[in-house]
Design an enzyme around this catalytic site. Structure first.
Site, PDB file in Angstrom:
ATOM      1  N   SER A  83      34.090  50.402  34.461  1.00 42.67           N
ATOM      2  CA  SER A  83      33.298  49.478  35.594  1.00 42.67           C
ATOM      3  C   SER A  83      32.427  49.678  36.628  1.00 42.67           C
ATOM      4  O   SER A  83      32.307  49.973  37.394  1.00 42.67           O
ATOM      5  CB  SER A  83      34.685  49.046  36.367  1.00 42.67           C
ATOM      6  OG  SER A  83      36.073  48.091  36.115  1.00 42.67           O
TER       7      SER A  83
ATOM      8  N   HIS B 181      40.005  35.594  39.576  1.00 47.34           N
ATOM      9  CA  HIS B 181      39.479  35.822  40.974  1.00 47.34           C
ATOM     10  C   HIS B 181      38.773  34.623  41.841  1.00 47.34           C
ATOM     11  O   HIS B 181      39.134  35.538  42.940  1.00 47.34           O
ATOM     12  CB  HIS B 181      38.356  36.662  41.047  1.00 47.34           C
ATOM     13  CG  HIS B 181      38.557  38.122  40.221  1.00 47.34           C
ATOM     14  ND1 HIS B 181      38.770  38.950  39.471  1.00 47.34           N
ATOM     15  CD2 HIS B 181      39.163  39.378  41.259  1.00 47.34           C
ATOM     16  CE1 HIS B 181      39.247  40.080  39.161  1.00 47.34           C
ATOM     17  NE2 HIS B 181      39.896  40.671  40.740  1.00 47.34           N
TER      18      HIS B 181
ATOM     19  N   CYS C  74      35.571  42.521  39.239  1.00 46.03           N
ATOM     20  CA  CYS C  74      35.883  41.703  38.394  1.00 46.03           C
ATOM     21  C   CYS C  74      34.904  41.340  37.097  1.00 46.03           C
ATOM     22  O   CYS C  74      33.489  41.465  36.929  1.00 46.03           O
ATOM     23  CB  CYS C  74      35.748  39.740  39.153  1.00 46.03           C
ATOM     24  SG  CYS C  74      35.898  38.229  38.539  1.00 46.03           S
TER      25      CYS C  74
HETATM   26 ZN   LIG Z   1      37.437  38.205  37.758  1.00 42.22          ZN
END
Ligand SMILES: [Zn+2]
Length: 508
Positions: free
Chosen positions: A314, A355, A368
């Site tokens: 991430s 999300h 996300c």
């Molecule tokens: Zn997401």
């Protein structure tokens, strides 16, 4: 006339014989003392001039607040002086008894000697009681001497071991490579870390002592001394307290942690786990100890902060965001819907939760995946790779310690060439969240974060702030260097920073 009693005759004969013997002996003695005495006297007084090398105390390595992480202390070594290796068969049983080591060990050390003018190290860094015992028996131990030499000492053991490094005897290969730098067989040299990259400052210059020794190798008179020049002190940019808390957090795991000053690129903390104790290398390491370290599957000698690369995950979303904004694929207002993942071709790529409507700041804040799959697909793998390289991925950072790897920024051309396969859309999506072929080092990612924080400057990181010689004069000072300025507008970096700030500071 009285006859001489036979016993007297015998006595006389005996006396005569005795006298004769005495005469012969006296004669020999006369010969020895008077005729050849000069020669014996001369031989016992014969002296040789010998040059004794004096090791220079190695400079200290200190943290940014001046706490010594590597220093030198005095050690006592038991040596057999150069040229006296013929005495080994006579000396080894005596020394074995005194030192409490097997005779074979002493013979092995004698056999492993590199050059004829080098002393044989029988025992290194011996304690006071051993020293006393050897000193008492010195008359029985011709050719044996006690040498005092500086010895490397790392007071904090495993702390910052990868960064500091360790020292060892210079190898044949190093002698060849560093010929012009004046290294000699038997010298100590930094093998990894700062000990290696700043060796020219740390090692100092050895001195010499010209001594007169007698036939037994004992020093009779010191003729002259050219004192050694101590090594300079190297100040790291590291903070020991920060370093220790990072190491505490990594305990029992394999991994690394890097923190740097985003303004200058000075590394404040660089921890790698598992670690090792550099004190093991401060004397001639035993082969079985070396095998144990090398054979450890967790590779404790590897500095994972610079020497190991893996997909960043991430953290890479920062770069995907930058590429999206820079190439106009998104604006801060762009909203992408996250129903818990998205289709790329016929394959569903999952997000870690649903999300809903997501803009850039929320996407960074909540990490996300769907948002960044979509951004990556809009930008394309070539431009994503280009942005990653602008941030310094896929190249060495140029940090001032050895052992750095480049990592890998993949793109379709690379894949065709290396794997003889086309690039798939799903790989672009994975690329966008820092997965797949992409490989980075923890240090490279720390520099990515620093570039976002400092307004787009990709810096050359460094761990040594300054070098100070024995008289307190600064002989080297680190100069922060900007390797590249990112072509990102200030507002783009500002949006990314806001997302990153909210990761840390918003509840949830
Ligand atoms: Zn997401």
């Amino acid at each position: 006339m009285e006859r001489t009693p036979p016993w007297l005759t015998r006595v006389g004969a005996f006396a005569f014989l005795t006298f004769l013997l005495l005469f012969v002996l006296l004669g020999r003695l006369w010969n020895l003392q008077i005729v050849r005495g000069e020669e014996f006297y001369a031989r016992s007084r014969a002296t040789y001039v010998r040059e004794v090398r004096m090791e220079a105390p190695r400079g200290n390595i200190l943290d940014r607040k001046g706490r010594a992480l590597a220093t030198s202390r005095t050690a006592f070594n038991i040596i057999i002086v150069p040229g006296k290796d013929s005495l080994v068969p006579m000396l080894s049983p005596k020394l074995a008894k005194l030192l409490g080591v097997p005779e074979e060990e002493i013979r092995r050390r004698a056999g492993g000697k590199a050059l004829p003018y080098m002393p044989i190290y029988v025992a290194e860094d011996v304690d006071i009681s051993t020293l006393t015992k050897v000193e008492e028996h010195r008359p029985d131990l011709p050719g044996v001497e006690i040498e005092t030499a500086p010895r490397r000492f790392y007071p904090y053991g495993q702390t910052s071991a990868h960064l500091i490094g360790y020292i060892g005897e210079v190898s044949k290969e190093e002698l060849r490579r560093l010929k012009s730098d004046g290294y000699r067989p038997g010298d100590w040299i930094g093998k990894i870390g700062v000990e290696r990259s700043y060796d020219r400052y740390l090692r100092g210059r050895p001195g010499r002592r010209l001594v007169m020794v007698d036939a037994y190798g004992r020093t009779v008179r010191i003729l002259g001394v050219d004192p050694p020049k101590p090594g300079a002190n190297v100040y790291l940019t590291i903070d020991l307290d920060l370093q220790r808390s990072a190491e505490e957090a990594l305990k029992g795991r394999r991994g690394a942690f890097v923190a740097l000053d985003p303004g200058s690129g000075a590394v404040l903390c660089m921890a790698s786990s598992p670690s090792f104790d550099p004190n093991l290398f401060a004397r001639r390491i035993r082969p079985e100890e070396w095998r144990r370290i090398i054979g450890n599957p967790a590779h404790p000698l590897q500095n994972r902060a610079v020497g190991a690369s893996a997909p960043p995950g991430s953290a890479f979303k920062i770069i995907t965001a930058a590429a999206g904004l820079y190439y106009g694929a998104i604006t801060p207002q762009t909203v992408i819907h996250c129903p818990g993942g998205c289709y790329v071709g016929r394959r569903f790529f999952r997000c870690w939760r649903r999300h809903g409507a997501v803009n850039l700041v929320k996407a960074i804040r909540e990490s996300c995946d769907t948002y960044f799959y979509q951004v990556a697909l809009r930008v394309g793998p070539e431009r994503l790779a280009k942005m990653a390289r602008m941030f310094g991925l896929g190249e060495r950072t140029g940090i001032d310690i050895p052992g750095e790897v480049r990592g890998l920024v993949p793109d379709p051309r690379w894949k065709r060439r290396r794997l003889k396969e086309p690039w798939f859309g799903g790989e672009t999506a994975n690329f966008g969240i820092g997965q797949g072929f992409l490989k980075v080092t923890p240090l490279q990612m720390a520099l990515v974060a620093a570039a976002v924080a400092n307004g787009g400057k990709v810096l050359r990181p460094f761990v040594v702030g300054k070098v100070v010689d024995e008289r307190g004069k600064v002989i080297y000072k680190a100069k922060p260097k900007v390797k590249r300025r990112l072509p990102l507008a200030p507002w783009m970096l500002e949006v990314i920073r806001r997302g990153m700030f909210e990761v840390c500071n918003l509840p949830g």
